[in-house]
Design a protein around this motif. Sequence first.
Motif, PDB file in Angstrom:
ATOM      1  N   ASP A   6      -3.311  -9.645   0.490  1.00 57.69           N
ATOM      2  CA  ASP A   6      -3.982 -10.334  -0.704  1.00 57.69           C
ATOM      3  C   ASP A   6      -5.105  -9.595  -1.427  1.00 57.69           C
ATOM      4  O   ASP A   6      -4.962  -9.738  -2.774  1.00 57.69           O
ATOM      5  CB  ASP A   6      -4.826 -11.536   0.056  1.00 57.69           C
ATOM      6  CG  ASP A   6      -3.671 -12.577   0.763  1.00 57.69           C
ATOM      7  OD1 ASP A   6      -2.675 -12.557   0.129  1.00 57.69           O
ATOM      8  OD2 ASP A   6      -4.304 -13.367   1.576  1.00 57.69           O
ATOM      9  N   GLU A   7      -5.769  -8.714  -0.807  1.00 56.64           N
ATOM     10  CA  GLU A   7      -6.868  -8.080  -1.386  1.00 56.64           C
ATOM     11  C   GLU A   7      -6.266  -7.035  -2.442  1.00 56.64           C
ATOM     12  O   GLU A   7      -6.729  -6.566  -3.676  1.00 56.64           O
ATOM     13  CB  GLU A   7      -7.574  -7.270  -0.535  1.00 56.64           C
ATOM     14  CG  GLU A   7      -8.668  -8.300   0.457  1.00 56.64           C
ATOM     15  CD  GLU A   7      -9.421  -7.394   1.556  1.00 56.64           C
ATOM     16  OE1 GLU A   7      -9.082  -6.511   1.723  1.00 56.64           O
ATOM     17  OE2 GLU A   7      -9.845  -8.271   2.282  1.00 56.64           O
ATOM     18  N   VAL A   8      -4.973  -6.314  -2.048  1.00 61.42           N
ATOM     19  CA  VAL A   8      -4.359  -5.375  -2.767  1.00 61.42           C
ATOM     20  C   VAL A   8      -3.665  -5.840  -3.917  1.00 61.42           C
ATOM     21  O   VAL A   8      -3.745  -5.380  -5.002  1.00 61.42           O
ATOM     22  CB  VAL A   8      -3.141  -4.642  -1.876  1.00 61.42           C
ATOM     23  CG1 VAL A   8      -2.362  -3.835  -2.644  1.00 61.42           C
ATOM     24  CG2 VAL A   8      -3.800  -3.556  -0.691  1.00 61.42           C
ATOM     25  N   MET A   9      -3.165  -7.051  -4.032  1.00 65.13           N
ATOM     26  CA  MET A   9      -2.566  -7.698  -5.100  1.00 65.13           C
ATOM     27  C   MET A   9      -3.564  -8.164  -6.028  1.00 65.13           C
ATOM     28  O   MET A   9      -3.054  -8.376  -7.127  1.00 65.13           O
ATOM     29  CB  MET A   9      -1.652  -8.864  -4.270  1.00 65.13           C
ATOM     30  CG  MET A   9      -0.364  -8.474  -3.582  1.00 65.13           C
ATOM     31  SD  MET A   9       0.638  -7.379  -4.335  1.00 65.13           S
ATOM     32  CE  MET A   9       0.405  -5.718  -3.703  1.00 65.13           C
ATOM     33  N   SER A  16       2.296   3.202 -12.624  1.00 66.60           N
ATOM     34  CA  SER A  16       3.038   2.323 -13.186  1.00 66.60           C
ATOM     35  C   SER A  16       4.577   2.962 -13.801  1.00 66.60           C
ATOM     36  O   SER A  16       4.078   3.978 -14.366  1.00 66.60           O
ATOM     37  CB  SER A  16       2.623   1.662 -14.362  1.00 66.60           C
ATOM     38  OG  SER A  16       3.454   0.867 -15.257  1.00 66.60           O
ATOM     39  N   ILE A  17       5.651   3.021 -13.064  1.00 69.37           N
ATOM     40  CA  ILE A  17       6.756   3.898 -13.483  1.00 69.37           C
ATOM     41  C   ILE A  17       7.984   2.828 -14.127  1.00 69.37           C
ATOM     42  O   ILE A  17       8.081   1.753 -13.620  1.00 69.37           O
ATOM     43  CB  ILE A  17       7.445   4.429 -12.187  1.00 69.37           C
ATOM     44  CG1 ILE A  17       6.216   5.155 -11.503  1.00 69.37           C
ATOM     45  CG2 ILE A  17       8.475   5.061 -12.394  1.00 69.37           C
ATOM     46  CD1 ILE A  17       6.524   5.934 -10.217  1.00 69.37           C
ATOM     47  N   SER A  18       8.351   3.257 -15.333  1.00 77.94           N
ATOM     48  CA  SER A  18       9.365   2.439 -15.955  1.00 77.94           C
ATOM     49  C   SER A  18      10.632   3.382 -16.307  1.00 77.94           C
ATOM     50  O   SER A  18      10.275   4.338 -16.995  1.00 77.94           O
ATOM     51  CB  SER A  18       9.041   1.463 -16.993  1.00 77.94           C
ATOM     52  OG  SER A  18       8.284   2.243 -17.885  1.00 77.94           O
ATOM     53  N   ILE A  39       2.596   0.108  -8.465  1.00 76.62           N
ATOM     54  CA  ILE A  39       1.680   0.066  -7.181  1.00 76.62           C
ATOM     55  C   ILE A  39       0.389  -0.125  -7.623  1.00 76.62           C
ATOM     56  O   ILE A  39      -0.330   0.412  -8.645  1.00 76.62           O
ATOM     57  CB  ILE A  39       1.897   1.624  -6.640  1.00 76.62           C
ATOM     58  CG1 ILE A  39       3.369   1.927  -6.106  1.00 76.62           C
ATOM     59  CG2 ILE A  39       0.901   1.681  -5.583  1.00 76.62           C
ATOM     60  CD1 ILE A  39       3.698   3.445  -5.590  1.00 76.62           C
ATOM     61  N   LYS A  40      -0.288  -0.910  -6.760  1.00 79.10           N
ATOM     62  CA  LYS A  40      -1.672  -1.395  -6.987  1.00 79.10           C
ATOM     63  C   LYS A  40      -2.847  -0.524  -6.288  1.00 79.10           C
ATOM     64  O   LYS A  40      -2.325   0.126  -5.358  1.00 79.10           O
ATOM     65  CB  LYS A  40      -1.864  -2.737  -6.511  1.00 79.10           C
ATOM     66  CG  LYS A  40      -1.091  -3.850  -7.235  1.00 79.10           C
ATOM     67  CD  LYS A  40      -1.546  -4.236  -8.727  1.00 79.10           C
ATOM     68  CE  LYS A  40      -1.049  -5.441  -9.240  1.00 79.10           C
ATOM     69  NZ  LYS A  40      -1.506  -6.494  -8.763  1.00 79.10           N
ATOM     70  N   SER A  41      -3.885  -0.493  -6.840  1.00 82.46           N
ATOM     71  CA  SER A  41      -4.885   0.240  -6.236  1.00 82.46           C
ATOM     72  C   SER A  41      -5.120  -0.049  -4.850  1.00 82.46           C
ATOM     73  O   SER A  41      -5.473  -1.300  -4.826  1.00 82.46           O
ATOM     74  CB  SER A  41      -6.369   0.290  -7.104  1.00 82.46           C
ATOM     75  OG  SER A  41      -7.223   0.944  -6.522  1.00 82.46           O
ATOM     76  N   GLY A  42      -5.343   0.620  -3.872  1.00 80.66           N
ATOM     77  CA  GLY A  42      -5.620   0.552  -2.557  1.00 80.66           C
ATOM     78  C   GLY A  42      -4.393  -0.109  -1.523  1.00 80.66           C
ATOM     79  O   GLY A  42      -4.464  -0.195  -0.691  1.00 80.66           O
ATOM     80  N   ILE A 200       0.956   6.615  -0.974  1.00 83.52           N
ATOM     81  CA  ILE A 200       2.314   6.696  -1.194  1.00 83.52           C
ATOM     82  C   ILE A 200       2.747   7.553  -0.154  1.00 83.52           C
ATOM     83  O   ILE A 200       2.653   8.829  -0.089  1.00 83.52           O
ATOM     84  CB  ILE A 200       2.773   7.147  -2.695  1.00 83.52           C
ATOM     85  CG1 ILE A 200       2.232   6.235  -3.591  1.00 83.52           C
ATOM     86  CG2 ILE A 200       4.362   7.074  -2.684  1.00 83.52           C
ATOM     87  CD1 ILE A 200       2.581   6.616  -5.078  1.00 83.52           C
ATOM     88  N   PHE A 201       3.646   7.069   0.644  1.00 82.93           N
ATOM     89  CA  PHE A 201       3.981   7.709   2.092  1.00 82.93           C
ATOM     90  C   PHE A 201       5.486   7.613   2.017  1.00 82.93           C
ATOM     91  O   PHE A 201       6.205   6.795   2.082  1.00 82.93           O
ATOM     92  CB  PHE A 201       3.492   7.080   2.989  1.00 82.93           C
ATOM     93  CG  PHE A 201       3.681   7.478   4.520  1.00 82.93           C
ATOM     94  CD1 PHE A 201       2.546   8.367   5.092  1.00 82.93           C
ATOM     95  CD2 PHE A 201       5.017   7.659   5.184  1.00 82.93           C
ATOM     96  CE1 PHE A 201       2.882   8.854   6.321  1.00 82.93           C
ATOM     97  CE2 PHE A 201       4.978   8.074   6.370  1.00 82.93           C
ATOM     98  CZ  PHE A 201       3.878   8.825   6.993  1.00 82.93           C
ATOM     99  N   VAL A 202       6.088   8.989   2.098  1.00 81.51           N
ATOM    100  CA  VAL A 202       7.575   9.249   2.265  1.00 81.51           C
ATOM    101  C   VAL A 202       8.259   9.403   3.541  1.00 81.51           C
ATOM    102  O   VAL A 202       7.331   9.965   4.268  1.00 81.51           O
ATOM    103  CB  VAL A 202       8.031  10.482   1.286  1.00 81.51           C
ATOM    104  CG1 VAL A 202       9.478  10.972   1.722  1.00 81.51           C
ATOM    105  CG2 VAL A 202       7.574  10.387  -0.048  1.00 81.51           C
ATOM    106  N   THR A 203       9.139   8.478   3.871  1.00 79.66           N
ATOM    107  CA  THR A 203       9.808   8.847   5.311  1.00 79.66           C
ATOM    108  C   THR A 203      11.116   8.336   4.984  1.00 79.66           C
ATOM    109  O   THR A 203      11.648   7.415   4.288  1.00 79.66           O
ATOM    110  CB  THR A 203       8.725   7.850   6.264  1.00 79.66           C
ATOM    111  OG1 THR A 203       9.524   8.003   7.640  1.00 79.66           O
ATOM    112  CG2 THR A 203       8.978   6.339   5.907  1.00 79.66           C
TER     113      THR A 203
END
Length: 258
Positions: A6-9, A16-18, A39-42, A200-203
């Motif tokens: 909720d806090e992140v949203m 922002s990627i388009s 992607i939102k802050s936090g 942002i975490f890649v796996t």
Amino acid sequence: MSTVIDEVMESPIAISISDLSKSFNENSHYVLENIDLTIKSGEFFILLGPSGCGKSTLLSMIAGFIEKTSGKLIVDREEVNKTGSNRGVVFQQADAALFPWLTVKENVEFGLKMKKTPKSNREEKSSYFIELVGLKGHEGKFPKELSGGMKQRVQLARVLANDPDILLMDEPFGALDAMTRRTMQKELIRIWKETNKTVIFVTHDIQEALLLGNRIGVMSVGPSSRITDIYDIPLPYPRMFTDKEFNLFYQNIQAHFD
């Protein structure tokens, strides 16, 4: 009581990627094609997909290491065309990132020294982040004296000491044994909550993605890979892979790769 999600949203947009696409020469297929993502802050966002699908390429584009072919890539309201201090990168192989001739403390302070941060401020910051990542008492050791997990903690402390808004993590625990990896996953969640960084975490590991992420972006097999689905993961932390809801998410995401 509001949840982490909720806090992140309610947070401002960090990335922002388009319609983003990437090919490495005119005659090749697109590695990535028509990527759309906000992607939102936090937020703790996972890029999940099979090996070779372009996850690391997308992360490198966000970092500013490689140029896009077309589309828009905006970080902190600015178009990305180079690296920046607002983005810190944690690589899979800590050995390649750390300076073997420097101690833990000296490695953590390296970026601050390059920015000519006063010595007293460097020492204050390095002490704080060394303790934050659980390495207090190991300040004078060299990388060769550290375990794999400890080296990754040093790398993370060094990135955090430079105070980037965004952490870009390219399979940082992939080379660790299973027990150390689980410990580092728990530690990363603790550090993320304490610092409120955008991650942002890649796996390619579904279980790891579900243990860590607020949202998971599932990438298709390349070439011309794209983000096909995004899952909101409202599970509370710490998460247990034995929980029923965890397993339902796992089955739904696994179905993309069956």
